[in-house]
Structure formats: C-alpha cells, structure tokens
Design an enzyme around this catalytic site. Structure first.
Site, PDB file in Angstrom:
ATOM      1  N   ASN A 155      37.792 -53.103  28.789  1.00 23.84           N
ATOM      2  CA  ASN A 155      39.110 -52.468  28.957  1.00 23.84           C
ATOM      3  C   ASN A 155      40.003 -52.547  27.722  1.00 23.84           C
ATOM      4  O   ASN A 155      40.683 -51.589  27.389  1.00 23.84           O
ATOM      5  CB  ASN A 155      39.827 -53.058  30.177  1.00 23.84           C
ATOM      6  CG  ASN A 155      40.016 -54.559  30.080  1.00 23.84           C
ATOM      7  OD1 ASN A 155      39.215 -55.264  29.487  1.00 23.84           O
ATOM      8  ND2 ASN A 155      41.089 -55.043  30.662  1.00 23.84           N
ATOM      9  N   GLU A 253      37.202 -65.426  33.807  1.00 26.82           N
ATOM     10  CA  GLU A 253      38.444 -64.645  33.800  1.00 26.82           C
ATOM     11  C   GLU A 253      38.137 -63.379  34.581  1.00 26.82           C
ATOM     12  O   GLU A 253      37.481 -62.468  34.073  1.00 26.82           O
ATOM     13  CB  GLU A 253      38.845 -64.300  32.360  1.00 26.82           C
ATOM     14  CG  GLU A 253      39.088 -65.499  31.457  1.00 26.82           C
ATOM     15  CD  GLU A 253      40.371 -66.237  31.812  1.00 26.82           C
ATOM     16  OE1 GLU A 253      41.223 -65.681  32.527  1.00 26.82           O
ATOM     17  OE2 GLU A 253      40.510 -67.403  31.392  1.00 26.82           O
ATOM     18  N   CYS A 287      43.143 -56.341  34.054  1.00 20.95           N
ATOM     19  CA  CYS A 287      43.049 -57.331  35.125  1.00 20.95           C
ATOM     20  C   CYS A 287      44.436 -57.633  35.652  1.00 20.95           C
ATOM     21  O   CYS A 287      44.614 -57.990  36.811  1.00 20.95           O
ATOM     22  CB  CYS A 287      42.385 -58.593  34.605  1.00 20.95           C
ATOM     23  SG  CYS A 287      43.172 -59.236  33.126  1.00 20.95           S
ATOM     24  N   GLU A 465      42.401 -69.281  29.102  1.00 17.13           N
ATOM     25  CA  GLU A 465      42.190 -68.812  27.731  1.00 17.13           C
ATOM     26  C   GLU A 465      43.280 -67.775  27.468  1.00 17.13           C
ATOM     27  O   GLU A 465      43.632 -67.051  28.390  1.00 17.13           O
ATOM     28  CB  GLU A 465      40.817 -68.158  27.571  1.00 17.13           C
ATOM     29  CG  GLU A 465      39.646 -69.076  27.972  1.00 17.13           C
ATOM     30  CD  GLU A 465      38.287 -68.394  27.816  1.00 17.13           C
ATOM     31  OE1 GLU A 465      38.063 -67.731  26.803  1.00 17.13           O
ATOM     32  OE2 GLU A 465      37.478 -68.509  28.724  1.00 17.13           O
TER      33      GLU A 465
HETATM   34  P1  NAD Z   1      31.667 -56.286  35.204  1.00 16.84           P
HETATM   35  O1  NAD Z   1      31.753 -57.585  35.902  1.00 16.84           O
HETATM   36  O2  NAD Z   1      30.850 -55.215  35.818  1.00 16.84           O
HETATM   37  O3  NAD Z   1      31.120 -56.476  33.717  1.00 16.84           O
HETATM   38  C1  NAD Z   1      31.720 -57.345  32.794  1.00 16.84           C
HETATM   39  C2  NAD Z   1      30.679 -57.791  31.787  1.00 16.84           C
HETATM   40  O4  NAD Z   1      29.673 -58.522  32.468  1.00 16.84           O
HETATM   41  C3  NAD Z   1      29.956 -56.635  31.094  1.00 16.84           C
HETATM   42  O5  NAD Z   1      29.705 -56.988  29.748  1.00 16.84           O
HETATM   43  C4  NAD Z   1      28.641 -56.545  31.862  1.00 16.84           C
HETATM   44  O6  NAD Z   1      27.588 -56.021  31.100  1.00 16.84           O
HETATM   45  C5  NAD Z   1      28.398 -57.999  32.181  1.00 16.84           C
HETATM   46  N1  NAD Z   1      27.533 -58.210  33.356  1.00 16.84           N
HETATM   47  C6  NAD Z   1      27.370 -57.414  34.431  1.00 16.84           C
HETATM   48  N2  NAD Z   1      26.459 -57.949  35.278  1.00 16.84           N
HETATM   49  C7  NAD Z   1      26.050 -59.115  34.730  1.00 16.84           C
HETATM   50  C8  NAD Z   1      25.148 -60.129  35.128  1.00 16.84           C
HETATM   51  N3  NAD Z   1      24.463 -60.043  36.265  1.00 16.84           N
HETATM   52  N4  NAD Z   1      24.982 -61.205  34.326  1.00 16.84           N
HETATM   53  C9  NAD Z   1      25.685 -61.315  33.178  1.00 16.84           C
HETATM   54  N5  NAD Z   1      26.545 -60.377  32.744  1.00 16.84           N
HETATM   55  C10 NAD Z   1      26.742 -59.288  33.510  1.00 16.84           C
HETATM   56  O7  NAD Z   1      33.180 -55.823  35.015  1.00 16.84           O
HETATM   57  P2  NAD Z   1      33.723 -54.452  34.423  1.00 16.84           P
HETATM   58  O8  NAD Z   1      33.841 -53.478  35.526  1.00 16.84           O
HETATM   59  O9  NAD Z   1      32.974 -54.081  33.203  1.00 16.84           O
HETATM   60  O10 NAD Z   1      35.168 -54.933  33.959  1.00 16.84           O
HETATM   61  C11 NAD Z   1      36.267 -54.885  34.775  1.00 16.84           C
HETATM   62  C12 NAD Z   1      36.558 -56.242  35.394  1.00 16.84           C
HETATM   63  O11 NAD Z   1      36.907 -57.195  34.392  1.00 16.84           O
HETATM   64  C13 NAD Z   1      37.750 -56.186  36.330  1.00 16.84           C
HETATM   65  O12 NAD Z   1      37.469 -56.935  37.478  1.00 16.84           O
HETATM   66  C14 NAD Z   1      38.855 -56.831  35.522  1.00 16.84           C
HETATM   67  O13 NAD Z   1      39.897 -57.363  36.292  1.00 16.84           O
HETATM   68  C15 NAD Z   1      38.098 -57.883  34.794  1.00 16.84           C
HETATM   69  N6  NAD Z   1      38.863 -58.380  33.644  1.00 16.84           N
HETATM   70  C16 NAD Z   1      39.426 -59.620  33.713  1.00 16.84           C
HETATM   71  C17 NAD Z   1      40.208 -60.098  32.660  1.00 16.84           C
HETATM   72  C18 NAD Z   1      40.859 -61.458  32.744  1.00 16.84           C
HETATM   73  O14 NAD Z   1      41.237 -61.982  31.692  1.00 16.84           O
HETATM   74  N7  NAD Z   1      41.005 -62.044  33.911  1.00 16.84           N
HETATM   75  C19 NAD Z   1      40.393 -59.306  31.529  1.00 16.84           C
HETATM   76  C20 NAD Z   1      39.794 -58.049  31.480  1.00 16.84           C
HETATM   77  C21 NAD Z   1      39.029 -57.599  32.547  1.00 16.84           C
END
Ligand code: NAD
Length: 489
Positions: A155, A253, A287, A465
């Site tokens: 994002n 996170e 997020c 973090e």
């Molecule tokens: P996602 O969980 O689908 O993917 C995030 C990352 O994890 C990607 O790099 C993906 O390739 C990897 N991933 C997916 N499956 C995996 C697995 N089985 N093992 C290891 N890695 C894996 O999330 P998304 O849709 O890409 O991102 C959006 C999400 O991220 C939202 O829920 C958002 O709130 C969250 N987010 C949180 C923060 C925070 O600081 N709390 C910041 C930004 C985004």
C-alpha cells in the site's frame, strides 16, 4: 533522469541481481491502466534458501561492525534515497497508481525514517542500573538476533520497505526482504540504491514473488531468527503459528477497521475534512484508514450532507491534483464490489459511489468511486471485515457511551479518532478506546517515524514499529553483571 523499471525485476542476493532459480516470472500490471508494467521473478523455496544463506554469510561481519559505523552506512542509504527521490517516487507512482506528488511525499517519509534509525547507531541504549549486591554492577546491552525475514504489503511500498529494513539493519541483523507482489520494482530499486551507497553485499537481500511460494518458505526457515510481517490478519495468524512452532520471534502489523467518532460538539467541517482524508486518501489502502464513521444522532444529518458533498468533490485519477487513485489490483477491486453488493442485498444504502469507474480517464484501471454506506448492521461483513479500499460506513449513535461501545465493537484495534471540543470526552476516549493509536480532532492515520505504531486485538501481537520500540523487535537484551571488589583496587 528517471530510470525505467526493468523489463524483468529480479531478486537481489549477495549484492547481485539474480533470476529465480527456475527462471519463472510473473506479470505486474499498472493499477492506473491495467496494462503490463513489467515481469518479476517468481521465487520459490530454493531462491529463499539462497537469500537466507547470503544473509547468514554476511551477518557476522555486519554484527561486528560498530553500531556507529552501521549508522553511517545506513545514513548514506537514506541520503541516496533523497538524492534519487524523484526516481523512487516515479516507480512508486507507476506501481501503485498514486499521484507522483503523493509518492514523493511517501518517499520523503521513508527518508525521514531512515535518518531517524541511522541515528540510533549513536545511541542504541542499554541500561545501567542498581544491584542488590555490594560491588555488583548491573547493565544491559542490545545484541542482534541474526537473520531477519521481512514481509511487507504494497500500500505504501517505499515507506513499508524503510519501516522494516532500517531498524532491522541498525540492530546488526542481516535481512531478507520479501517484496510485495504488487510493488516489486520499489523494493528492487531500494536494494540497488542501498548497494550503490555502500551497504555490504548480503546484508540486505530482496526476494520477489508470491506469498505462498516465496513468503512461506521464509517464514518457516530455521535460519531466520525474526519475522516481521505487515499484511492481513488472516495471513498474520498463519505466520505466527509457523514461527511460534519453532520458537522464533514474530512481529505482526496487521489490519484495521478504524473508528472515527463525530460528537455533537465537533467542528463538523473539520471533522468532515478529516473523515474524507482518513477514508479515501491512498484510495483507502491504509491499515489506519477510517472506515467506520460513528456520528451522534443530533448532528447525523448535517454531517452526512457535508460528507457527501466533500466526497462528491473528490477527483479520482493517477495525477497530481487528483485526490485518490486506483486500488492495487483487480482482485481487490472485485472483492470490494462483491462486499458492497452483499451489503446492499442486506439492506444497506450506498449514499455515494459503490461502482467501478470506467470513463475515459479510468479505462482499464482499477478504480473504485469513493463510497459512503449507511444502514449497515455493525456485525455485517462490510462493518466487520477490512476492505482496504475507499469505502466508509456511517453509524448513528445516541451519545458518547454508545459511540465508545461501537468503536470497540470490532475484532480489530489499530487506530481510532474522536472529534469533540470536550476535554472530558477526548481524554476518556483516548484512555478507553481499544486501539494502539488514539487521535483527537485529526485523522485515523498519520504515524511519525519516532513514534511506536501497532495495534491490539486482531491488529497485531503487541510489538511496535518503528520508534525506538522497533529496536526491541530486532535485538536481544543481554544482562551484564560486573562483580568488583574495591578493596583489591
Ligand atoms: P497479505 O496478507 O495478503 O500480504 C502481505 C504480504 O504477505 C505480501 O508480501 C504477501 O506476498 C505475503 N504473504 C501472503 N501469504 C503469505 C504466506 N502464506 N506466508 C508468508 N507471506 C505471505 O496483505 P495485502 O492484502 O497484500 O495487504 C493489505 C493488508 O496489510 C491489510 O490488512 C492492511 O491493513 C495490512 N497493513 C498493515 C499495516 C500495519 O502497519 N499494521 C500497514 C500496511 C498494511
């Protein structure tokens, strides 16, 4: 001079660009146009093994480098980001579809984070404290863990890279970063700049690919001491259980469904401005986006009208001057449209938006019109699950007590905001809302590099973090006792 994204974005392992071992690649599409932007390496376990081995090989020397020197090198990396800011921002804008000025702002924030963390090299404080035993001196020092596995979402791609890489490296770890599959080139360019700025080979390795193919082998790798994961709660749970099994450390996170409360004594214009920014900036892909707007009954109608008018005035597109761009990919967009359809069928009203934009400016791109929904039940899917797009639901409440209860009625607990002129309401809300971040008279987003960020409940597992608190994620504390006998002096 702006460099182009290479035709194929490759991995960075041991200071060199390499293809996936089997040569496989995947297509990365432009969110703004739907056309192919580049191919990127489709890495699997063998590629992760090579990257972890490179990190392991570089670890001892990097850990033995003084923290002050590590800080100097990381400061040079941050300065390289600033020098190449337009190039980085251009790549971020192409990969995400956000406006170039917004991408430049994000790159500035990543630079600030880098400078803050580089400065930790001259601090990295332990404690000197008292002892109950005469002549015994008690203190703590920070030591690196080993190899850090860093997994990020797409994002805010350059900010997400910086949030993980700088704290991991200043603590003396070597790292393997699994780039988000929707933003491969941002991570690639960061690694290239870091390499050119003098980061020793192997200290930072970048693996491209899909979560299940390239992320999962990193998570389960026995040679990776800490996993720091930014992504969805659903994947975070899997990650935590795999890392927990081998007693590794895992910082999560995760997602949010963040409440923004508008009280009857709020400045409605200001509250509406912050609501629009919280809900729709970065196309709601934060997020910390404000997706649940909780409004006192007595100001509900006037506030709703102001909000609709401000939403109507938003310009959607990928250029400077636009207020929000596309969402990151078509499957996310379709998920939002499906959830909106379900909400409609369950009796919710779409006040504005709710559809894909397909006009001349938006043809081929993944654009959702900024959307306001009312009459959704608090336990409906649209109220409870994170959509990660430009969608906010409005809820009507009688008073402060109901507002607080509804704000807390969520599986998530990342950020929360209240708009009020009452110091009593403001203080009680910040104390009692179940969230890692609480804001008065602002937005639900807007964290700063020196402040700890993270959530409670399903939004995280307690780590914070960045801020100096990120150092706790990436280092072990060791107690040191010196037993001295002054009589022998
Ligand atoms: P996602 O969980 O689908 O993917 C995030 C990352 O994890 C990607 O790099 C993906 O390739 C990897 N991933 C997916 N499956 C995996 C697995 N089985 N093992 C290891 N890695 C894996 O999330 P998304 O849709 O890409 O991102 C959006 C999400 O991220 C939202 O829920 C958002 O709130 C969250 N987010 C949180 C923060 C925070 O600081 N709390 C910041 C930004 C985004």
């Amino acid at each position: 001079m702006v460099s182009q994204i290479p035709q194929t974005v490759r991995n960075w392992v041991a200071g060199r660009e390499v293809d996936a071992a089997d040569g496989a690649t995947l297509a990365k599409l432009s969110p703004a146009e739907g056309s192919e932007l580049c191919q990127f390496a489709r890495s699997r376990a063998a590629d992760v093994d090579a990257a972890v081995a490179a990190a392991r090989g570089a670890f001892a020397e990097w850990a033995a480098t003084t923290p002050v020197r590590r800080g100097e090198i990381l400061r040079n990396v941050a300065l390289a980001m600033r020098e190449h800011r337009d190039e980085l921002a251009h790549v971020v804008a192409l990969e995400t579809g956000k406006a170039p000025s917004e991408a430049a702002g994000e790159t500035n924030a990543a630079f600030e984070l880098g400078m803050f963390m580089a400065g930790e090299g001259t601090r990295l404080y332990g404690r000197t404290t008292t002892s109950g035993v005469p002549g015994k001196q008690a203190s703590t020092i920070r030591q690196p863990l080993g190899v850090a596995g860093l997994i990020i979402a797409a994002n805010t791609p350059i900010a997400n890279v910086a949030w993980k890489v700088f704290p991991a490296l200043i603590c003396g770890n070597a790292a393997v970063l699994k780039a988000a599959e929707d933003t491969p080139a941002t991570a690639w360019l960061f690694a290239k700049l870091a390499h050119q700025a003098g980061l020793p080979p192997g200290v930072l390795n970048v693996i491209q690919g899909l979560g299940e193919e390239a992320g999962a082998p990193l998570v389960s790798h026995d040679d990776v001491e800490v996993i720091s994961f930014t992504g969805s709660t659903q994947v975070g749970r899997q990650v935590a259980s795999v890392v927990g099994e081998r007693l590794g450390r895992v910082s999560l996170e995760l997602g949010g469904k963040n409440p923004l409360v508008v009280c009857d004594d709020a400045d409605l214009e200001q509250a509406a401005d912050w609501t629009v920014r919280s809900a729709f900036s970065n196309a709601g892909q934060r997020c910390a986006s404000g997706s649940r707007v909780i409004i006192f009954d007595s100001v509900y109608e006037p506030f709703r009208e102001i909000l609709i008018a401000k939403t109507k005035a938003l310009s959607v597109g990928p250029s400077d001057g636009d207020d929000l761009g596309p969402v990151i990919n078509e499957s996310q967009l379709n998920n939002m449209l499906r959830t909106l359809e379900g909400a409609r069928a369950a009796g919710a009203t779409i006040l504005i938006g709710g559809e894909r934009l397909t006009g001349e400016r938006h043809a081929g791109g993944f654009y959702l019109a900024p959307t306001l929904v009312e009459h959704a039940k608090p336990d409906a899917e649209i109220s409870a699950s994170e959509l990660f797009g430009p969608i906010a639901c409005l809820y009507r409440v009688a008073d402060f007590g109901e507002a607080l209860a509804l704000a807390n009625d969520s599986p998530y607990g990342l950020t929360a905001c209240i708009h009020t002129r009452s110091v009593d309401r403001a203080l009680r809300f910040t104390q009692e809302v179940e969230a890692g971040v609480a804001v008065v008279n602002g937005g639900t987003y807007g964290s700063e590099p020196h402040m700890p960020f993270g959530g409670v409940k399903a939004s995280g597992n307690g780590w914070r973090e960045p801020g100096t608190e990120a150092l706790d994620v990436y280092s072990n504390l060791k107690d040191i006792y010196l037993c001295v006998d002054f009589d022998r002096a």
